[in-house]
Structure formats: C-alpha cells, structure tokens
Design a protein around this motif. Structure first.
Motif, PDB file in Angstrom:
ATOM      1  N   ILE A  47     -62.610  40.056   1.908  1.00 25.00           N
ATOM      2  CA  ILE A  47     -62.438  39.857   0.465  1.00 25.00           C
ATOM      3  C   ILE A  47     -62.306  41.203  -0.247  1.00 25.00           C
ATOM      4  O   ILE A  47     -61.555  41.331  -1.214  1.00 25.00           O
ATOM      5  N   ASN A  48     -62.972  42.231   0.258  1.00 27.44           N
ATOM      6  CA  ASN A  48     -62.798  43.561  -0.329  1.00 27.44           C
ATOM      7  C   ASN A  48     -61.376  44.051  -0.119  1.00 27.44           C
ATOM      8  O   ASN A  48     -60.765  44.648  -1.021  1.00 27.44           O
TER       9      ASN A  48
ATOM     10  N   LEU B 280     -54.854  43.927   8.490  1.00 29.63           N
ATOM     11  CA  LEU B 280     -56.185  44.444   8.224  1.00 29.63           C
ATOM     12  C   LEU B 280     -57.247  43.360   8.392  1.00 29.63           C
ATOM     13  O   LEU B 280     -58.294  43.588   9.004  1.00 29.63           O
ATOM     14  N   SER B 281     -56.977  42.184   7.879  1.00 29.59           N
ATOM     15  CA  SER B 281     -57.938  41.085   7.989  1.00 29.59           C
ATOM     16  C   SER B 281     -58.156  40.702   9.450  1.00 29.59           C
ATOM     17  O   SER B 281     -59.292  40.434   9.870  1.00 29.59           O
ATOM     18  N   ASP B 282     -57.073  40.692  10.210  1.00 29.18           N
ATOM     19  CA  ASP B 282     -57.187  40.385  11.631  1.00 29.18           C
ATOM     20  C   ASP B 282     -58.019  41.437  12.351  1.00 29.18           C
ATOM     21  O   ASP B 282     -58.869  41.121  13.186  1.00 29.18           O
ATOM     22  N   ARG B 283     -57.796  42.678  12.019  1.00 26.20           N
ATOM     23  CA  ARG B 283     -58.537  43.776  12.654  1.00 26.20           C
ATOM     24  C   ARG B 283     -60.027  43.687  12.325  1.00 26.20           C
ATOM     25  O   ARG B 283     -60.888  43.878  13.200  1.00 26.20           O
TER      26      ARG B 283
ATOM     27  N   LEU C 298     -74.783  39.801  -4.959  1.00 27.35           N
ATOM     28  CA  LEU C 298     -75.255  40.706  -3.912  1.00 27.35           C
ATOM     29  C   LEU C 298     -74.445  40.553  -2.623  1.00 27.35           C
ATOM     30  O   LEU C 298     -74.799  41.131  -1.605  1.00 27.35           O
ATOM     31  N   MET C 299     -73.377  39.746  -2.696  1.00 29.03           N
ATOM     32  CA  MET C 299     -72.524  39.445  -1.549  1.00 29.03           C
ATOM     33  C   MET C 299     -73.299  38.739  -0.446  1.00 29.03           C
ATOM     34  O   MET C 299     -73.077  38.949   0.741  1.00 29.03           O
TER      35      MET C 299
END
Length: 314
Positions: free
Chosen positions: A43-44, A70-73, A175-176
């Motif tokens: 999400i970031n 990037l998400s896959d990594r 606070l995630m």
C-alpha cells in the motif's frame, strides 16, 4: 461483545489474536501475518510509487506496471523469508518458484500481487489476492485450500480472510495495524447488484438473457473493472453477483483459476454464497496449468443458480 449492528465487534481484536482463536497451526498463523505485513509495504508503494511502465511483460503478454513488479517483489521476499513456504506461484512469474524443499508443516502460496493495477493511475481501488495450500502442490482443486484472503487498497485498507471457519474483515488503522471490523460475514440468498465483466456484445445468448433478467428485476449495475473491489462490494453488502462469462472469441473468460478465482470462490462459499464456471463449482476444478482461466459467476446462491439455468437453456 457485539454491537447492535450485526457482524461488527465492540472491542478491537488484532489479526494475530483472531487467527489463534481459529485453532489453526502456528505456521499458518505466521504465514497469514507475514502476508498482512507485506501488504503494508504494497500500500505504501501504491500511494507513493512510480506509475510508469516497468518495461517488461508478464507471461500472458500483458504490460507490467512498475507497481506490479514492485508488489510482486515485496510479496515474494516476505514469503521466502517466512520460513514456512515451499512453493510460490505469482501471476507475474512464468513458473513456480521453490522457496525451500518440501517438509512437514510447509505451505504453498499462489497470489496476484496487485490485481487491477491498471486502475492505479486513475486512482481506483486495487488489491492483492492470495490462496494458501498445505504442502507443495499448487495445481490442485481450490476446495483444498487451507486459507484464502484478499487485501483491498481503497479509501481504507481492508483484509478479508477465511481458514474455513467463517469469513472475517480487518481494517488497517492509523498505526497500520489490522483490527477486526466484521466477523462471520454472510450473504443473502439473492441480491440487487450485478457486476458484469467483458464486452456485452460478445456475450452468448444465455448470458444476455440472464443480464436482461437481472435488469428487469431492478438490479443495479456496479462494476469498477477491478476484481477485488467488485467482489468486496458483493461480499460486504451480502448481496449481488459478479460475472465474467465466456465471450465470443474468449471461451474461457479472462480470470485465472489459480491466482484469482480460487481464493474468491473459497471466501464467497464460506460466507454462504456460490461460485461456478457455469457448469460446476469453481472449487471443484483441478487446474492443469498456472495460466488456466475459467468463466465465473460468483455471489448469492440463488443468483448463481439462475445464471446456470439460463446457460443450460441456451
């Protein structure tokens, strides 16, 4: 103690505590929590990452966005270092990745790291879809999943999971941290929402008649183009049906059994709904390849049954 509103809880319960209450093994608890942690980095990336094209294509010839890669990594690295995963399959990889040799207590994971990634640049909701199997065989029936989940990256970030003991939603707080929002989500027998994917002028006769039946019944069209937000709407409202049928020229539809359909079918069935390819339950299909696709009708039981009736007549 529940609120007066059904399905909501009064006191905050975090994800790890809730998982332990499901009386599942420690390794599965750990794995689901690792995926939840990975989603915080995804999400970031969605909020701050590059929207440009990565310059590569995935196995299916679709353009990969930088966020896909990037998400896959992020997800793969977390799974590898979890210590409880043997085989990994991602929609962005062309073959199964072996994280470690088969051993007792290990799991295999199939996932779509960023479903609907083409919607990011127009600021619509996207998500991550995950299927978890015991052992190292990924090419098996979806009914054999020991857990399924998705994370929706929308105005709020929510995580929905099931280990076969109800379907539960958690929402990321400031606070995630994921805290319980809805417990034991259930679906009505029929609804008044329909989400039809694919070009309607390519529908076959049965699908066209079914859509007309829904329209005559007063059902409202709600379709975003993202599988995760559309399923989330049907599931959280407890009513409606999502469909991406066989099309003229694309008899197997668009969505992939291993990376998208199995997890959603598992969640919807455990909420009291149904999911079919028009002939049999999706969870009873044994895939023979990573990229195998199937038409899908998923949502309220009576709506899915009606779709099958129209298809049979046609």
């Amino acid at each position: 103690m529940p609120f007066s509103e059904p399905g909501k809880t009064k006191f905050q319960v975090d994800l790890r505590r809730h998982l332990r209450e499901q009386q599942i093994g420690d390794n599965l608890v750990h794995l689901i929590c690792e995926i939840a942690e990975a989603s915080k980095y995804v999400i970031n990336a969605v909020r701050t990452g590059d929207l440009g094209v990565a310059g590569t294509s995935n196995l299916y010839g679709e353009e990969q966005l930088a966020l896909d890669v990037l998400s896959d990594r992020i997800m793969r690295k977390r799974l590898i270092h979890s210590g409880v995963v043997c085989n990994i399959a991602s929609e962005e990889m062309d073959e199964i990745f072996q994280a470690q040799a088969d051993a007792a207590g290990l799991y295999s994971v199939a996932y779509d790291p960023l479903d609907g990634s083409s919607l990011v640049d127009v600021n619509l909701a996207v998500g991550t879809i995950v299927s978890i199997y015991e052992g190292c065989n990924l090419l098996q029936k979806g009914r054999n999943q020991v857990a399924a989940m998705y994370i929706l990256y929308g105005p709020r970030v929510s995580l929905v999971y099931s280990v076969g003991k109800g379907v539960h939603e958690f929402t990321m707080n400031h606070l995630m941290e994921y805290t319980l929002t809805r417990e034991n989500i259930t679906m009505n027998s029929e609804g008044n929402i329909y989400s039809p994917g694919g070009l309607r002028n390519k529908y076959n006769a049965g699908d066209e008649k079914f859509v007309r039946y829904l329209e005559d019944r007063g059902a409202k069209l709600r379709y975003s183009g993202g599988f995760v937000p559309d399923i989330n709407q049907v599931l959280m409202k407890g009513k409606g049906i999502f469909m991406y049928p066989a099309l003229n020229g694309s008899p197997n539809g668009k969505l992939r059994i291993l990376f998208e359909l199995n997890a959603m079918a598992y969640l919807v069935e455990h909420a009291g709904g149904a999911a079919t390819n028009g002939r049999q339950p999706l969870l009873d299909i044994e895939p023979v390849s990573l990229d195998q696709r199937a038409p899908v009708y998923i949502g309220c039981k009576n709506d899915v049954k009606k779709a099958m009736e129209f298809l049979a007549e046609a």
